[in-house]
Design a protein around this motif. Structure first.
Motif, mmCIF file in Angstrom:
data_model
loop_
_atom_site.group_PDB
_atom_site.id
_atom_site.type_symbol
_atom_site.label_atom_id
_atom_site.label_comp_id
_atom_site.label_asym_id
_atom_site.label_seq_id
_atom_site.Cartn_x
_atom_site.Cartn_y
_atom_site.Cartn_z
ATOM 1 N N LEU A 186 87.358 28.394 -4.512
ATOM 2 C CA LEU A 186 88.039 28.630 -5.782
ATOM 3 C C LEU A 186 88.255 30.129 -5.925
ATOM 4 N N GLY A 187 89.502 30.558 -5.974
ATOM 5 C CA GLY A 187 89.821 31.994 -6.050
ATOM 6 C C GLY A 187 90.238 32.497 -4.693
ATOM 7 N N LEU A 188 91.536 32.792 -4.583
ATOM 8 C CA LEU A 188 92.086 33.214 -3.280
ATOM 9 C C LEU A 188 92.724 34.589 -3.398
ATOM 10 N N MET A 192 89.590 38.797 -1.239
ATOM 11 C CA MET A 192 88.296 38.411 -0.672
ATOM 12 C C MET A 192 88.195 36.893 -0.485
ATOM 13 N N GLY A 193 88.608 36.132 -1.475
ATOM 14 C CA GLY A 193 88.538 34.677 -1.364
ATOM 15 C C GLY A 193 89.325 34.179 -0.158
ATOM 16 N N CYS A 194 90.500 34.770 0.084
ATOM 17 C CA CYS A 194 91.323 34.398 1.250
ATOM 18 C C CYS A 194 90.564 34.673 2.549
ATOM 19 N N VAL A 246 91.327 24.507 -0.803
ATOM 20 C CA VAL A 246 91.480 25.772 -1.529
ATOM 21 C C VAL A 246 92.225 25.551 -2.837
ATOM 22 N N TRP A 247 91.878 26.394 -3.816
ATOM 23 C CA TRP A 247 92.599 26.393 -5.100
ATOM 24 C C TRP A 247 92.680 27.829 -5.598
ATOM 25 N N ASN A 248 93.819 28.155 -6.175
ATOM 26 C CA ASN A 248 93.967 29.445 -6.841
ATOM 27 C C ASN A 248 94.800 29.253 -8.103
ATOM 28 N N ARG A 249 94.475 30.035 -9.121
ATOM 29 C CA ARG A 249 95.209 29.929 -10.399
ATOM 30 C C ARG A 249 96.715 30.116 -10.178
ATOM 31 N N THR A 250 97.043 31.127 -9.377
ATOM 32 C CA THR A 250 98.458 31.377 -9.051
ATOM 33 C C THR A 250 98.688 30.736 -7.681
ATOM 34 N N SER A 251 99.434 29.647 -7.682
ATOM 35 C CA SER A 251 99.409 28.760 -6.509
ATOM 36 C C SER A 251 99.947 29.383 -5.216
ATOM 37 N N HIS A 252 100.892 30.327 -5.301
ATOM 38 C CA HIS A 252 101.503 30.825 -4.053
ATOM 39 C C HIS A 252 100.474 31.501 -3.136
ATOM 40 N N ARG A 253 99.352 31.950 -3.717
ATOM 41 C CA ARG A 253 98.354 32.626 -2.877
ATOM 42 C C ARG A 253 97.640 31.663 -1.925
ATOM 43 N N ALA A 254 97.825 30.366 -2.148
ATOM 44 C CA ALA A 254 97.175 29.369 -1.269
ATOM 45 C C ALA A 254 98.030 29.047 -0.049
ATOM 46 N N ALA A 286 82.872 30.050 -5.060
ATOM 47 C CA ALA A 286 83.718 30.726 -6.050
ATOM 48 C C ALA A 286 83.798 32.206 -5.712
ATOM 49 N N CYS A 287 85.008 32.731 -5.619
ATOM 50 C CA CYS A 287 85.180 34.177 -5.440
ATOM 51 C C CYS A 287 86.295 34.595 -6.385
ATOM 52 N N LEU A 288 85.909 34.780 -7.637
ATOM 53 C CA LEU A 288 86.871 35.058 -8.697
ATOM 54 C C LEU A 288 86.731 36.502 -9.145
ATOM 55 N N PHE A 289 87.435 36.843 -10.202
ATOM 56 C CA PHE A 289 87.505 38.251 -10.586
ATOM 57 C C PHE A 289 86.185 38.760 -11.184
ATOM 58 N N ASP A 290 85.649 38.001 -12.112
ATOM 59 C CA ASP A 290 84.437 38.450 -12.812
ATOM 60 C C ASP A 290 83.708 37.239 -13.402
ATOM 61 N N ALA A 314 76.372 38.449 -3.016
ATOM 62 C CA ALA A 314 77.059 39.734 -3.167
ATOM 63 C C ALA A 314 77.551 40.151 -1.783
ATOM 64 N N ILE A 315 78.775 40.620 -1.743
ATOM 65 C CA ILE A 315 79.418 40.900 -0.457
ATOM 66 C C ILE A 315 79.430 42.407 -0.191
ATOM 67 N N MET A 316 78.744 42.817 0.873
ATOM 68 C CA MET A 316 78.738 44.239 1.237
ATOM 69 C C MET A 316 79.764 44.434 2.375
ATOM 70 N N ALA A 317 81.012 44.248 2.022
ATOM 71 C CA ALA A 317 82.090 44.356 3.021
ATOM 72 C C ALA A 317 83.412 44.368 2.278
ATOM 73 N N VAL A 318 84.460 44.826 2.943
ATOM 74 C CA VAL A 318 85.817 44.659 2.405
ATOM 75 C C VAL A 318 86.420 43.448 3.127
ATOM 76 N N PRO A 319 87.505 42.866 2.587
ATOM 77 C CA PRO A 319 88.018 41.617 3.168
ATOM 78 C C PRO A 319 88.255 41.669 4.678
HETATM 79 P P1 NDP Z 1 91.505 39.913 -6.406
HETATM 80 O O1 NDP Z 1 91.875 40.703 -7.611
HETATM 81 O O2 NDP Z 1 92.320 40.055 -5.155
HETATM 82 O O3 NDP Z 1 91.454 38.353 -6.779
HETATM 83 C C1 NDP Z 1 90.903 37.920 -7.999
HETATM 84 C C2 NDP Z 1 90.897 36.431 -7.997
HETATM 85 O O4 NDP Z 1 90.376 35.960 -9.248
HETATM 86 C C3 NDP Z 1 92.299 35.826 -7.867
HETATM 87 O O5 NDP Z 1 92.193 34.628 -7.153
HETATM 88 C C4 NDP Z 1 92.654 35.567 -9.331
HETATM 89 O O6 NDP Z 1 93.621 34.577 -9.483
HETATM 90 C C5 NDP Z 1 91.335 35.075 -9.836
HETATM 91 N N1 NDP Z 1 91.188 35.134 -11.280
HETATM 92 C C6 NDP Z 1 91.062 36.224 -12.062
HETATM 93 N N2 NDP Z 1 90.890 35.859 -13.350
HETATM 94 C C7 NDP Z 1 90.935 34.504 -13.368
HETATM 95 C C8 NDP Z 1 90.814 33.543 -14.406
HETATM 96 N N3 NDP Z 1 90.582 33.904 -15.674
HETATM 97 N N4 NDP Z 1 90.913 32.243 -14.071
HETATM 98 C C9 NDP Z 1 91.130 31.863 -12.788
HETATM 99 N N5 NDP Z 1 91.240 32.726 -11.760
HETATM 100 C C10 NDP Z 1 91.136 34.037 -12.061
HETATM 101 O O7 NDP Z 1 89.980 40.265 -6.121
HETATM 102 P P2 NDP Z 1 89.153 40.118 -4.760
HETATM 103 O O8 NDP Z 1 89.503 38.845 -4.084
HETATM 104 O O9 NDP Z 1 89.250 41.377 -4.002
HETATM 105 O O10 NDP Z 1 87.688 40.050 -5.345
HETATM 106 C C11 NDP Z 1 87.111 38.830 -5.773
HETATM 107 C C12 NDP Z 1 85.641 39.089 -6.039
HETATM 108 O O11 NDP Z 1 85.032 39.578 -4.814
HETATM 109 C C13 NDP Z 1 85.404 40.144 -7.123
HETATM 110 O O12 NDP Z 1 84.346 39.775 -7.964
HETATM 111 C C14 NDP Z 1 85.067 41.392 -6.298
HETATM 112 O O13 NDP Z 1 84.245 42.300 -7.003
HETATM 113 C C15 NDP Z 1 84.339 40.772 -5.095
HETATM 114 N N6 NDP Z 1 84.357 41.686 -3.957
HETATM 115 C C16 NDP Z 1 85.541 42.181 -3.500
HETATM 116 C C17 NDP Z 1 85.549 43.135 -2.488
HETATM 117 C C18 NDP Z 1 86.828 43.728 -1.987
HETATM 118 O O14 NDP Z 1 86.753 44.708 -1.208
HETATM 119 N N7 NDP Z 1 88.000 43.192 -2.359
HETATM 120 C C19 NDP Z 1 84.280 43.635 -1.898
HETATM 121 C C20 NDP Z 1 83.103 42.977 -2.403
HETATM 122 C C21 NDP Z 1 83.154 42.060 -3.413
HETATM 123 P P3 NDP Z 1 95.197 34.959 -9.521
HETATM 124 O O15 NDP Z 1 95.627 35.119 -8.082
HETATM 125 O O16 NDP Z 1 95.820 33.791 -10.199
HETATM 126 O O17 NDP Z 1 95.326 36.231 -10.325
#
Ligand code: NDP
Length: 289
Positions: A8-10, A13-15, A30-38, A64-68, A117-122
């Motif tokens: 959940l969350g693409l 990082m989720g990707c 896979v599922w993402n709020r904004t579908s084209h990312r899948a 789950a790898c979502l925003f917050d 917790a992820i100690m890496a970039v995607p």
């Molecule tokens: P992105 O900003 O690329 O992606 C955020 C994701 O969260 C998207 O799938 C977005 O969906 C979704 N999202 C945000 N708000 C909502 C909501 N209210 N409801 C549903 N979906 C929501 O972030 P990353 O993938 O880079 O990061 C994801 C997590 O991983 C974060 O917590 C980040 O701190 C952690 N992380 C990231 C690292 C990095 O280097 N990128 C490193 C270590 C940890 P949509 O596409 O629809 O906007």
């Protein structure tokens, strides 16, 4: 047949996490709020769910790898009632207390909760140098170890779900302040036309060598004995910081990155600890002012 892992969350990082699971030939939903990312994951063999309800229909682990923290509730609250007996691995960055709140929320719904917790970039996921920290359910950590190990080196810190996040944010505190210091240095030499690239070649080896002294600093902090060898006392450090701040001002810059460190040192000296080592600032940092 192996149960499908649901992502959940693409975002970036989720990707990367889902792609690593596909590369390991795991069945993936896979599922993402904004579908084209899948779309790209779908082209690589993932089943793309149109809704969260559809995504959590199986009985495999849910990642789950979502925003917050808020977005984890936004996505999972509406389907919580149907997740009883499932395992949730939450790799969304949260504070330790937010992770604990999610663990309590999960327990209320009969969900086995592992926080990560992820100690890496995607781009590092699944490759050398990628490390992931976990806390929460020991059962979930052990049962899904091969999935977790596919993303990077896995470490488990115990059943308190907040611990992985605590380590993560503590390490990042050092990273951000170090990068701010490096950027300040780049601005100092930049004021005389030196490129940041040239500066990096000088600064990186020295700063890397200095991290070699973390173990000594840690031993001093753990012993709470800051008497030191007198070479890097707080008074010595104040003199060094005075010079760096003055040089920055002379170069026409502001020195605000250095101010909090300077203030900590000054306060420790004012409290009568000037002859002790710099590490004594720990005594002030560990308590809320
Ligand atoms: P992105 O900003 O690329 O992606 C955020 C994701 O969260 C998207 O799938 C977005 O969906 C979704 N999202 C945000 N708000 C909502 C909501 N209210 N409801 C549903 N979906 C929501 O972030 P990353 O993938 O880079 O990061 C994801 C997590 O991983 C974060 O917590 C980040 O701190 C952690 N992380 C990231 C690292 C990095 O280097 N990128 C490193 C270590 C940890 P949509 O596409 O629809 O906007």
């Amino acid at each position: 047949m192996m149960a499908s892992t649901t992502f959940l969350g693409l975002g970036a990082m989720g990707c990367a996490l889902a792609m690593a699971a596909l590369d390991a030939e795991r069945p993936v939903v896979v599922w993402n709020r904004t579908s084209h990312r899948a779309q790209r994951l779908g082209e690589h063999g993932a089943a793309v769910a149109a809704t969260v309800e559809q995504a959590v229909t199986g009985d495999g682990v849910i990642v789950a790898c979502l925003f917050d923290h808020r977005s984890v509730h936004d996505v999972l609250d509406p389907v919580a009632a149907r997740l009883s007996g499932r395992t949730l691995v939450n790799l969304t960055t949260t504070t330790p207390n937010q992770a604990r709140e999610l663990a309590t929320w999960a327990a209320t719904h009969g969900i086995d909760y592992l926080d990560g917790a992820i100690m890496a970039v995607p781009a590092m996921i699944g490759g050398p140098g990628s490390a992931l920290l976990y806390s929460g359910s020991a059962t979930a950590f052990e049962q899904h170890r091969s999935l977790l190990d596919g993303w990077g080196e896995s470490s488990y810190f115990g059943t308190d779900a907040g611990l992985a996040s605590l380590y993560d944010l503590a390490i990042l505190a050092g990273m951000y302040t170090m990068f701010a210091g490096f950027t300040h240095g780049a601005a100092m030499v930049g004021s005389e036309g030196v490129s940041a690239t040239e500066f990096a070649t000088r600064a990186a080896p020295f700063l890397a060598a200095m991290t070699g002294s973390f173990a000594d600093t840690a031993a001093i902090i753990d012993a709470r004995n800051y008497a030191g060898d007198g070479q890097q006392s707080l008074e010595f450090t104040q003199g060094a910081l005075d010079t760096i701040v003055q040089a920055s001002i002379d170069q026409g810059m502001n020195a605000e990155v250095l101010r909090p460190v300077h203030d900590l040192v000054r306060r420790q000296i004012a409290a009568g600890h000037g002859a002790q080592g710099f590490d004594r600032i720990f005594e002030e940092l560990r308590i809320t002012r």
